[in-house]
Scaffold this motif. Structure first.
Motif, PDB file in Angstrom:
ATOM      1  N   SER A  46      45.739  50.520  21.259  1.00  0.00           N
ATOM      2  CA  SER A  46      46.267  49.870  22.705  1.00  0.00           C
ATOM      3  C   SER A  46      44.996  49.444  23.179  1.00  0.00           C
ATOM      4  N   LEU A  47      44.899  50.554  23.710  1.00  0.00           N
ATOM      5  CA  LEU A  47      43.763  50.908  24.991  1.00  0.00           C
ATOM      6  C   LEU A  47      42.545  50.978  25.109  1.00  0.00           C
ATOM      7  N   LEU A  48      42.182  51.294  23.314  1.00  0.00           N
ATOM      8  CA  LEU A  48      40.907  51.473  22.876  1.00  0.00           C
ATOM      9  C   LEU A  48      40.511  49.854  22.695  1.00  0.00           C
ATOM     10  N   GLN A  49      41.566  49.365  21.680  1.00  0.00           N
ATOM     11  CA  GLN A  49      41.685  47.878  21.609  1.00  0.00           C
ATOM     12  C   GLN A  49      41.494  47.476  23.051  1.00  0.00           C
ATOM     13  N   LEU A  50      41.522  47.406  24.201  1.00  0.00           N
ATOM     14  CA  LEU A  50      41.636  46.693  25.467  1.00  0.00           C
ATOM     15  C   LEU A  50      39.786  46.951  25.905  1.00  0.00           C
ATOM     16  N   GLN A  51      39.075  48.154  26.061  1.00  0.00           N
ATOM     17  CA  GLN A  51      38.163  48.752  26.111  1.00  0.00           C
ATOM     18  C   GLN A  51      37.367  48.316  25.375  1.00  0.00           C
ATOM     19  N   GLN A  52      37.032  47.854  24.251  1.00  0.00           N
ATOM     20  CA  GLN A  52      36.205  47.064  22.747  1.00  0.00           C
ATOM     21  C   GLN A  52      36.709  46.098  23.975  1.00  0.00           C
ATOM     22  N   ASN A  53      37.351  45.588  24.696  1.00  0.00           N
ATOM     23  CA  ASN A  53      36.655  44.463  24.316  1.00  0.00           C
ATOM     24  C   ASN A  53      36.907  43.717  25.786  1.00  0.00           C
ATOM     25  N   GLY A  54      36.015  44.699  26.523  1.00  0.00           N
ATOM     26  CA  GLY A  54      35.946  44.787  27.670  1.00  0.00           C
ATOM     27  C   GLY A  54      36.791  44.621  29.136  1.00  0.00           C
ATOM     28  N   VAL A  55      38.295  44.731  28.670  1.00  0.00           N
ATOM     29  CA  VAL A  55      38.862  44.267  29.367  1.00  0.00           C
ATOM     30  C   VAL A  55      39.170  45.599  30.830  1.00  0.00           C
ATOM     31  N   LEU A  56      39.642  47.172  29.956  1.00  0.00           N
ATOM     32  CA  LEU A  56      39.331  47.957  30.585  1.00  0.00           C
ATOM     33  C   LEU A  56      38.865  49.074  30.338  1.00  0.00           C
ATOM     34  N   ASN A  57      38.118  50.357  31.181  1.00  0.00           N
ATOM     35  CA  ASN A  57      37.622  50.946  30.185  1.00  0.00           C
ATOM     36  C   ASN A  57      38.566  53.058  30.981  1.00  0.00           C
ATOM     37  N   LEU A  58      38.724  53.762  29.474  1.00  0.00           N
ATOM     38  CA  LEU A  58      38.859  54.724  29.516  1.00  0.00           C
ATOM     39  C   LEU A  58      39.190  55.293  30.438  1.00  0.00           C
ATOM     40  N   ASN A  59      37.788  55.661  31.373  1.00  0.00           N
ATOM     41  CA  ASN A  59      37.577  56.185  32.437  1.00  0.00           C
ATOM     42  C   ASN A  59      38.268  55.483  34.341  1.00  0.00           C
ATOM     43  N   ASP A  60      38.105  54.618  33.395  1.00  0.00           N
ATOM     44  CA  ASP A  60      39.176  53.915  34.891  1.00  0.00           C
ATOM     45  C   ASP A  60      40.847  54.716  35.376  1.00  0.00           C
ATOM     46  N   THR A  61      40.100  55.067  36.703  1.00  0.00           N
ATOM     47  CA  THR A  61      41.475  55.964  37.437  1.00  0.00           C
ATOM     48  C   THR A  61      42.911  54.413  37.776  1.00  0.00           C
ATOM     49  N   LEU A  62      43.976  55.328  37.318  1.00  0.00           N
ATOM     50  CA  LEU A  62      45.322  55.154  37.436  1.00  0.00           C
ATOM     51  C   LEU A  62      44.993  52.893  38.426  1.00  0.00           C
ATOM     52  N   GLY A  63      44.262  53.621  40.062  1.00  0.00           N
ATOM     53  CA  GLY A  63      44.837  52.335  40.533  1.00  0.00           C
ATOM     54  C   GLY A  63      43.639  51.668  40.366  1.00  0.00           C
ATOM     55  N   THR A  64      42.976  51.627  39.381  1.00  0.00           N
ATOM     56  CA  THR A  64      42.662  50.442  38.740  1.00  0.00           C
ATOM     57  C   THR A  64      43.488  49.246  38.288  1.00  0.00           C
ATOM     58  N   TRP A  65      44.519  49.914  37.960  1.00  0.00           N
ATOM     59  CA  TRP A  65      45.391  48.326  37.172  1.00  0.00           C
ATOM     60  C   TRP A  65      47.166  49.140  37.547  1.00  0.00           C
ATOM     61  N   ILE A  66      47.387  49.855  38.233  1.00  0.00           N
ATOM     62  CA  ILE A  66      49.011  50.407  39.043  1.00  0.00           C
ATOM     63  C   ILE A  66      48.631  50.116  40.081  1.00  0.00           C
ATOM     64  N   ARG A  67      49.801  49.314  40.925  1.00  0.00           N
ATOM     65  CA  ARG A  67      49.340  48.393  41.965  1.00  0.00           C
ATOM     66  C   ARG A  67      49.593  50.494  43.003  1.00  0.00           C
ATOM     67  N   GLN A  68      49.282  49.867  44.253  1.00  0.00           N
ATOM     68  CA  GLN A  68      48.999  51.509  45.442  1.00  0.00           C
ATOM     69  C   GLN A  68      50.158  52.353  45.259  1.00  0.00           C
TER      70      GLN A  68
END
Length: 469
Positions: free
Chosen positions: A100-122
């Protein structure tokens, strides 16, 4: 549960390309010679370890598929098993999260090297030790340093009734956080279910869909899976294999649990055929492109356990003689979902009892490999016991200490002969000579049982089952 701490260096497993897609529904059943051997392997494994019941399946793309069962699906009542029975696939579920996360990366939604703070509330990231330095990739390959929620004894169910109680994402996460950090992210390895609790949450945030809906739309339907699902209630519908934790004084059935209990790291249910189709969809690039396939399968990190590397929801196990790619897992049962790249073959099994690993290596993985390796280039012209055909006659059968082979063509010194036991292991310790146009095999000192005799002459290979009494 695996739990190893070591210093971390990146390891790359080199695979030339993904295997070609096959169609498991359209290949014939395995030749009886192979099927009989596989059934004996399964029966022996279950009997030796007092397992209630098991399903095993082996698939050689473009050639044959075999499904076998033994025992009962339940300890409480005799429930004959069929290969279509569903079972909880435990940590094989992690591959669905990773894809699922690899697909989202392939589609430009996220990057696996994003830190948690990019997606989860601070505020939540602040509560996670080293959370601001932790990446999605480190969740997937277990290098985050988080403690495991299922390793926290204060969070384990005390009775089977506890399994029916819902658990929130925050509660599941806190069970891991209470154990404190094990190391700084990216510096070591520790197999931790908390990683996939967090990873599934990121799938939901990044996609805008709940996890069940996302994998239904983006994995289950595209892969053509018809018996794979995330349960929506405490009950499993249809016929299914039970899950017995044998670490308790009694065999507790953990197959009926609240769907929130295993979310992310072990929640899915499937069956053997669907798991073949799922792996074929992965290798056939139905779920992502070649570049994403390469990232999933060629970036592995060492774990501290000899011959075992872990990647993105999938692992590589190197046993010296052979290696496999896939995943295994336990939720009161024992599950195995692996691919032999050398042989282009798949092995799946489910055992109703927890704790079958690591005994399974000698009981299933090795014997199956031996059998597949011995027969991979053989066109089996099957000859039933005591039945004469024009091509080949083996007699006497059953035999004791000798037998002879007569072929409907001249036998010369170029003839080859192999004798395999029921597990596919090559047997030595016999004498071979050509006499009066026949092949005479003497000096047999084998244990009673079923053997395979494979005879090669010029461009033809013959195979026959032999009974030793």
């Amino acid at each position: 549960m695996k739990h190893y701490l070591i210093s971390l260096n990146v390891f790359c497993l080199l695979i030339a390309s993904n295997p070609m897609k096959g169609q498991v529904e359209n290949v014939p059943s395995a030749p009886a010679i192979i099927g009989d051997s596989l059934q004996t392997i399964l029966d022996n494994a279950v009997q030796q370890h007092n397992i209630t019941g098991g399903i095993m399946a082996v698939y050689s793309p473009g050639k044959w598929v075999w499904y076998g069962t033994t025992g009962s699906a339940s300890r409480d009542s005799l429930i004959p098993i069929t290969p279509k029975f569903n079972f909880r696939i435990a940590s094989i579920s992690k591959s669905f999260v990773a894809i699922s996360l690899l697909q989202l990366q392939q589609n430009g939604v996220l990057n696996l090297n994003d830190t948690l703070g990019t997606w989860i509330r601070q505020t939540l990231v602040d509560s996670i030790p080293n959370g601001h330095s932790m990446t999605i990739r480190q969740l997937l390959n277990h290098s985050s340093g988080l403690g495991s929620n299922t390793g926290n004894v204060n969070c384990l169910p005390q009775t089977t009734n506890d399994l029916l109680m819902p658990i929130t994402f925050k509660e599941a996460l806190n069970c891991g956080l209470q154990l404190g950090p094990e190391f700084f992210p990216g510096t070591s390895f520790s197999y931790t279910n908390t990683n996939y609790t967090l990873a599934a949450e990121i799938v939901e945030i990044a996609s805008g869909l709940d996890f069940t809906t996302y994998i239904q739309q983006n994995i289950i339907i595209p892969a053509g899976l018809t018996s794979t699902f995330v349960p929506t209630s405490n009950q499993l519908s249809g016929d299914y294999m039970r899950c017995y934790w044998n670490t308790y004084p009694y065999f507790s059935d953990w197959s009926i649990v609240h769907p929130s209990v295993y979310k992310g790291y072990a929640g899915l249910v499937s069956n053997a055929e669907d798991l073949f189709k799922y792996y074929e969809a992965i290798n056939g690039l139905e779920l992502f492109n070649q570049s994403t396939w390469d990232e999933m399968f060629t970036t592995m990190i060492p774990t501290g356990f000899n011959g075992y590397e872990y990647g993105l929801g999938i692992d590589n196990e190197d046993y010296g003689k052979f290696e496999v790619l896939g995943h295994h897992g336990e939720v009161g049962n024992s599950n195995y979902w692996y691919y032999y790249p050398e042989l282009d073959a798949y092995l799946i099994y489910n055992m109703t009892n927890q704790g079958f690993f690591p005994m399974s290596l000698g009981l299933i993985e090795n014997p199956v490999y031996n059998l597949l390796y011995a027969t991979q280039d053989v066109t089996l012209l099957e000859v039933d016991i005591n039945v004469r055909v024009d091509e080949m006659v083996l007699f006497p059968n059953p035999a004791t200490d000798y037998f002879s082979i007569k072929l409907n063509e001249d036998i010369n010194s170029a003839v080859s002969l192999q004798i395999l036991d029921i597990s596919g292991r090559k047997i030595s310790g016999f004498d071979l000579r050509i006499s009066s146009g026949m092949l005479e095999v003497t000096g047999l000192d084998f244990e009673p049982g079923i053997y395979q005799v494979i005879c090669g002459l010029r461009e033809t290979t013959y195979a026959v089952r032999l009974l030793i009494k």
